[in-house]
Scaffold this motif. Structure first.
Motif, short mmCIF file in Angstrom:
data_model
loop_
_atom_site.label_atom_id
_atom_site.label_comp_id
_atom_site.label_asym_id
_atom_site.label_seq_id
_atom_site.Cartn_x
_atom_site.Cartn_y
_atom_site.Cartn_z
N UNK A 48 16.38 14.26 5.83
CA UNK A 48 15.25 13.18 5.67
C UNK A 48 14.62 13.64 4.09
N UNK A 49 15.75 14.23 3.26
CA UNK A 49 15.31 14.56 2.00
C UNK A 49 14.46 14.20 0.85
N UNK B 53 0.18 10.12 -4.54
CA UNK B 53 1.63 10.31 -4.47
C UNK B 53 1.98 10.43 -2.88
N UNK B 54 1.64 11.88 -2.55
CA UNK B 54 1.99 13.24 -1.74
C UNK B 54 1.54 11.93 0.44
N UNK B 55 0.02 11.65 -0.55
CA UNK B 55 -0.38 10.83 0.99
C UNK B 55 -0.44 9.53 1.15
N UNK B 56 0.77 9.38 0.32
CA UNK B 56 1.75 7.38 0.48
C UNK B 56 2.93 7.68 0.80
N UNK B 57 3.91 10.03 0.22
CA UNK B 57 5.31 9.77 0.96
C UNK B 57 4.86 10.11 2.56
N UNK B 58 3.66 10.82 3.16
CA UNK B 58 2.92 11.38 3.91
C UNK B 58 3.06 10.17 4.90
N UNK B 59 1.82 9.24 4.23
CA UNK B 59 2.40 7.74 5.19
C UNK B 59 3.88 7.11 5.92
N UNK C 36 6.72 8.83 5.89
CA UNK C 36 7.13 9.81 6.64
C UNK C 36 6.66 10.20 7.79
N UNK C 37 6.77 9.46 8.96
CA UNK C 37 6.30 10.44 10.00
C UNK C 37 6.71 11.79 11.11
N UNK C 38 8.10 11.74 10.14
CA UNK C 38 8.38 13.22 10.97
C UNK C 38 7.55 14.39 10.16
#
Lengths: 187, 187
Positions: free
Chosen positions: A99-100, A170-176, A178-180
């Motif tokens: 998951x890069x 952007x980071x919140x979007x990415x966190x949401x 990516x479950x890992x």
């Protein structure tokens, strides 16, 4: 695992600061270079460090700084790696971690120069000519390719506050997505 | 004079459409290639055109498509040139015209692939593998460098409406900063 790329002075450090405040663990390819340079008695200015980094790449392979930085990664899912410079480094990370996510930070030359002169960091360039030389060096390593093929691009062209806010979005979007990451950040 | 760059499928065409609606005159390096290819009986698919464009670059210099496209430019101040691929082309334009503004359009691979498959253009790639080959070809010409060193970067990662709106905002900002454009557009 997040990996940050971008031309010198674009805003990678400030991106990482926001990520750290949200729970990400940061590792810096530049710090790995400096650590090794110090061990080998290399001067700590931009040009000496750059030459040393290049020489080590020629000697041990284009992915050597990824390999040496990876040794410090303990929690890959919530790690943010600062300072991707070429495709070979990216291949190294993709081979050894899941998951890069590559994020490129963009600012144009005049914005980058202004910020670099303002931050006055010991190992930084001191002029437009110095910045152009450093840009050329990084482009010769292949940074243009990893910037152009990034998964996300964030433009840092207004105020620092605005940039911090956009990085957070952007980071919140990415966190949401990516479950890992979500599992480990939201405990 | 505006010059647009970006990876295949990023959204250069849609950028130009908005610019045209605001009064800019568009010229397309890709059309120059197609015109010359047709004259020389080259097949009009992506791979044949690409090979022909590369061969001409090797024969006549990396800036040959800039040179041939420049012949069609009548009103440089309000011209938008679509499809910058390398530094030599940029150098050509900078040498022969004033006030060059480079704008890079960014979208990531999955967004670009989705849009390319949807637009179904005759000369386009038809698969992820085809897109990766085309990306590699363009990166080998040096497009990563002109993207990374652009004056403006616009990210095209949401809806077409949103993108059109953002392009309009950016163009208005550029027009207001550049009196040579403003004078000719606002009559």
């Amino acid at each position: 695992m997040l990996i940050i790329t971008g031309m010198p002075g674009a805003g990678k450090d400030e991106f990482v600061k926001v990520a750290r405040s949200m729970g990400f663990v940061d590792v810096h390819m530049g710090n790995t270079v400096k650590k090794y340079a110090l061990k080998n008695n290399i001067k700590q200015d931009d040009s000496s460090i750059g030459k040393y980094a290049s020489a080590e790449r020629q000697r041990f392979g284009m992915d050597i700084w990824a390999k040496r930085t990876a040794e410090d990664i303990r929690e890959p899912d919530i790690t943010i790696v600062d300072g991707l410079r070429n495709c070979e480094e990216l291949e190294y990370f993709k081979k050894h971690f899941d998951n890069i996510i590559v994020i490129a930070v963009f600012a144009n030359e005049s914005e980058r120069l202004e910020r670099i002169l303002k931050r006055d960091r010991e190992d930084d360039v001191k002029s437009q000519e110095g910045l152009r030389k450093r840009d050329s060096r990084e482009l010769s390593w292949g940074i243009g390719k990893v910037i152009s093929l990034a998964d996300y691009m964030i433009v840092n062209d207004s105020t620092l506050d605005e940039y911090h806010k956009n990085v957070g979005i952007l980071l919140n979007d990415i966190i949401n997505r990516h479950s890992e990451i979500k599992k480990k950040l939201v405990k």
